[in-house]
Design a protein around this motif. Sequence first.
Motif, short mmCIF file in Angstrom:
data_model
loop_
_atom_site.label_atom_id
_atom_site.label_comp_id
_atom_site.label_asym_id
_atom_site.label_seq_id
_atom_site.Cartn_x
_atom_site.Cartn_y
_atom_site.Cartn_z
N PHE A 154 8.50 45.46 15.06
CA PHE A 154 8.96 46.18 16.55
C PHE A 154 9.69 47.68 16.33
O PHE A 154 9.31 48.55 17.13
CB PHE A 154 9.97 45.39 17.12
CG PHE A 154 10.44 45.90 18.50
CD1 PHE A 154 9.49 45.74 19.55
CD2 PHE A 154 11.56 46.35 18.72
CE1 PHE A 154 9.83 46.25 20.82
CE2 PHE A 154 12.14 46.66 20.02
CZ PHE A 154 11.34 46.73 20.80
N LYS B 235 6.39 46.70 24.16
CA LYS B 235 7.07 45.30 24.35
C LYS B 235 6.16 44.71 25.40
O LYS B 235 5.76 45.23 26.36
CB LYS B 235 8.51 45.73 24.95
CG LYS B 235 9.54 45.01 24.18
CD LYS B 235 10.68 45.12 24.87
CE LYS B 235 12.17 45.02 24.09
NZ LYS B 235 13.13 45.10 24.67
N GLY B 236 6.05 43.26 25.41
CA GLY B 236 5.33 42.51 26.38
C GLY B 236 3.66 42.97 26.27
O GLY B 236 3.11 42.26 26.99
N TYR C 129 18.40 40.57 22.37
CA TYR C 129 18.01 39.91 21.26
C TYR C 129 18.87 40.16 19.93
O TYR C 129 18.99 38.94 19.43
CB TYR C 129 16.62 40.92 20.96
CG TYR C 129 16.13 40.52 19.62
CD1 TYR C 129 15.16 39.34 19.34
CD2 TYR C 129 16.18 41.17 18.63
CE1 TYR C 129 14.78 38.78 18.34
CE2 TYR C 129 15.64 40.90 17.37
CZ TYR C 129 14.97 39.76 17.09
OH TYR C 129 14.30 39.18 16.10
N VAL D 90 8.45 40.74 14.41
CA VAL D 90 7.73 40.92 16.12
C VAL D 90 8.52 39.97 16.91
O VAL D 90 7.87 40.13 18.07
CB VAL D 90 6.33 40.57 15.71
CG1 VAL D 90 5.55 41.40 14.63
CG2 VAL D 90 6.28 39.13 15.52
N TYR D 91 9.61 39.46 16.83
CA TYR D 91 9.90 38.63 17.93
C TYR D 91 10.57 39.77 18.73
O TYR D 91 10.70 39.26 20.01
CB TYR D 91 11.28 38.16 17.22
CG TYR D 91 11.33 36.69 15.87
CD1 TYR D 91 9.88 36.31 16.06
CD2 TYR D 91 12.06 36.31 15.49
CE1 TYR D 91 9.52 35.37 15.33
CE2 TYR D 91 11.86 35.33 14.76
CZ TYR D 91 10.74 34.71 14.32
OH TYR D 91 10.46 33.93 13.57
N PRO D 92 11.30 40.80 18.79
CA PRO D 92 11.58 41.70 19.56
C PRO D 92 10.58 41.86 20.96
O PRO D 92 10.65 42.10 22.04
CB PRO D 92 12.02 43.04 19.05
CG PRO D 92 12.55 42.48 17.62
CD PRO D 92 11.33 41.21 17.33
N PHE D 93 9.23 42.02 20.34
CA PHE D 93 8.02 42.09 21.18
C PHE D 93 8.07 40.99 22.19
O PHE D 93 7.80 41.28 23.59
CB PHE D 93 6.61 41.90 20.48
CG PHE D 93 6.24 43.15 19.80
CD1 PHE D 93 6.33 44.56 20.45
CD2 PHE D 93 6.23 43.15 18.31
CE1 PHE D 93 5.87 45.77 19.56
CE2 PHE D 93 5.71 44.41 17.50
CZ PHE D 93 5.74 45.51 18.33
N PHE D 94 8.47 39.70 21.97
CA PHE D 94 8.34 38.60 22.78
C PHE D 94 9.79 38.48 23.53
O PHE D 94 9.51 37.71 24.57
CB PHE D 94 7.85 37.27 22.00
CG PHE D 94 6.59 37.56 21.24
CD1 PHE D 94 5.57 38.11 21.53
CD2 PHE D 94 6.96 37.16 19.81
CE1 PHE D 94 4.79 38.22 20.70
CE2 PHE D 94 5.82 37.42 18.92
CZ PHE D 94 4.52 37.86 19.33
N PHE D 95 10.74 39.01 22.92
CA PHE D 95 11.97 38.44 23.49
C PHE D 95 12.36 38.46 25.10
O PHE D 95 12.82 37.58 25.61
CB PHE D 95 13.41 38.99 22.61
CG PHE D 95 14.50 38.71 23.09
CD1 PHE D 95 14.63 37.22 22.80
CD2 PHE D 95 15.41 39.15 24.23
CE1 PHE D 95 16.19 36.86 22.90
CE2 PHE D 95 16.64 38.51 24.31
CZ PHE D 95 16.76 37.22 23.90
N ASP D 96 11.91 39.68 25.59
CA ASP D 96 11.78 39.81 27.00
C ASP D 96 11.32 38.77 27.86
O ASP D 96 11.83 38.16 28.83
CB ASP D 96 11.56 41.28 27.65
CG ASP D 96 12.55 42.31 26.91
OD1 ASP D 96 13.48 41.94 26.53
OD2 ASP D 96 12.19 43.58 27.31
N LYS D 97 10.12 38.19 27.46
CA LYS D 97 9.43 37.45 28.08
C LYS D 97 10.09 36.01 27.88
O LYS D 97 10.14 35.10 28.90
CB LYS D 97 8.26 37.10 27.39
CG LYS D 97 6.85 38.26 27.98
CD LYS D 97 5.75 38.05 27.63
CE LYS D 97 4.80 39.21 28.00
NZ LYS D 97 3.68 39.23 27.47
N ILE D 98 10.71 35.80 26.75
CA ILE D 98 11.43 34.51 26.49
C ILE D 98 12.67 34.38 27.56
O ILE D 98 12.82 33.49 28.29
CB ILE D 98 12.03 34.34 25.21
CG1 ILE D 98 10.86 34.23 24.19
CG2 ILE D 98 12.95 33.16 24.88
CD1 ILE D 98 11.16 34.14 22.57
N MET E 158 3.93 33.02 24.90
CA MET E 158 4.04 33.89 23.65
C MET E 158 2.62 33.72 22.96
O MET E 158 2.18 34.95 22.46
CB MET E 158 5.08 33.42 23.07
CG MET E 158 6.42 34.09 23.20
SD MET E 158 7.59 33.75 21.79
CE MET E 158 7.29 31.97 21.77
#
Lengths: 270, 211
Positions: free
Chosen positions: A38, A46-47, A131, B128-136, B174
Amino acid sequence: MKARAELISILKDVIKRNIRQNKHLIEKLCEYGDNLSFKGSRDIKKGEVNMLLIAIAESDIDLAQDPEACPDDLRLLAELILFLWTAGSSTSAPTTASAAFEMGLDSSRWSRLAEEQDTLVCAAGSVEVTYEQAQSEMPLLDSFINEILRMHPAAPGVVRRVTDDVRILGSHVQNGEIVYLDYTAAMRNSSVYPDPDTLKIDRFLRSEGERPAPGVIAFGPLVSPHRCLGEGLAKILMRTTLAVLLRKYTMRLDPGQTRKYAVVPDDSPR
Amino acid sequence: MQRNITHLRSKRFLPDGVTDKGLHRATRHRNFPILGFFVDNWMSRTAGVLAAKYGKAYRTNFVTYSSRLVVTDKDTFREIERNDDLFGSTDAHEVVEAVFGESSMLMADGRENAVRRSKVAPAFSPNVYPFFFDKINARVIKTWTAVEGEVNDKGSVLLDPIFRRHHLSIIVEMKTGIVMDSDMSDILVLRSSQAEKPSTHRPSVRFTMLQ
């Protein structure tokens, strides 16, 4: 089995659609390879990316060709996703349920965990879970989740088939026999986890002068080629779910609830 | 008896180079053929509290399963998992194979397992977790808001099925980008068959929320 075949076919379509719609993004992911992160990959938003796109980038599927041209790779990827869906959700969901249940059972647990969340909310000035908080700033919640994993592991053990005659801890096992690795029993071993049948929410908390309990085996032994890949993700998911609950609500366990479920299978030693 | 032990000794025990404790420690006395047998036996019976009742490894005979050795020792798990050419996952999981296919991650050992893992591992890297965190996070808030609404309507809510749908929807989103709004949990083969018989590990949690 029919449902499985249908699901695989749906997933193949999902993969093909993802390849069609996100070709440039997958190419970018291919370039990054293992270096994707990231922080380091600013041109990826993101997303925008999901795990399937990363898996496609890592797979043998040739983007220049029609995905139908490599049906085996497509099938393998579809089977993998089906597996990851089930493996991921059927383990983290009951663990979260067990955690919520144990939190509701004892108000002192609830208040200690809520206190940790309140401190974070006050420090950040916002009720939103960030996060960074979910990743590393909730040691007590993390310890509590580990304790739930220790007492009620969603995968209570694994089986292995022996490929040669072998002696294990004094027992002779013949080629072809099954060995069951009983995680539940190992995590109730009092020489490793003192007072193993008592739920201690701070058992895995690191404090000065005291050694924390060794980690849980619920995801497999620590240095194992078979250890669960989704451990980190599952923990973030569970921490976020429970943190939002603790921050925004107060709950009461339904009076009709019993804790009957919480039994070690009879064939395992306590 | 001595011949029997010698015979067992001549069989392969563990691949060369294993010097760790665990399995190795449990058999080091086998260098003394007769006495070693008793020492081993004694050690495996007395080590740890579990051993007082069952030992770190004991045989069991379930009605529905064939006889198998149950191992309950953490150090031994590690040795077994490391030596996956001797303790194979292949053929071990009949149910898994039927549902997920023989190419499932759970069925691979050794080099094949390493190759398969290395292809999926980047998708599970903490980087890569931060890429998905907002969705979680968004999904978590949505779930709890829905629970709140249901509690306001009905007074209490059963959380277990909600968690199942919640986790599945996050994982589906995810992993494939599909936003799951309807209840898809029934289409998963394992889930629908499990739903019929409640598992001892699966609590059924009913909560009442206090505003």
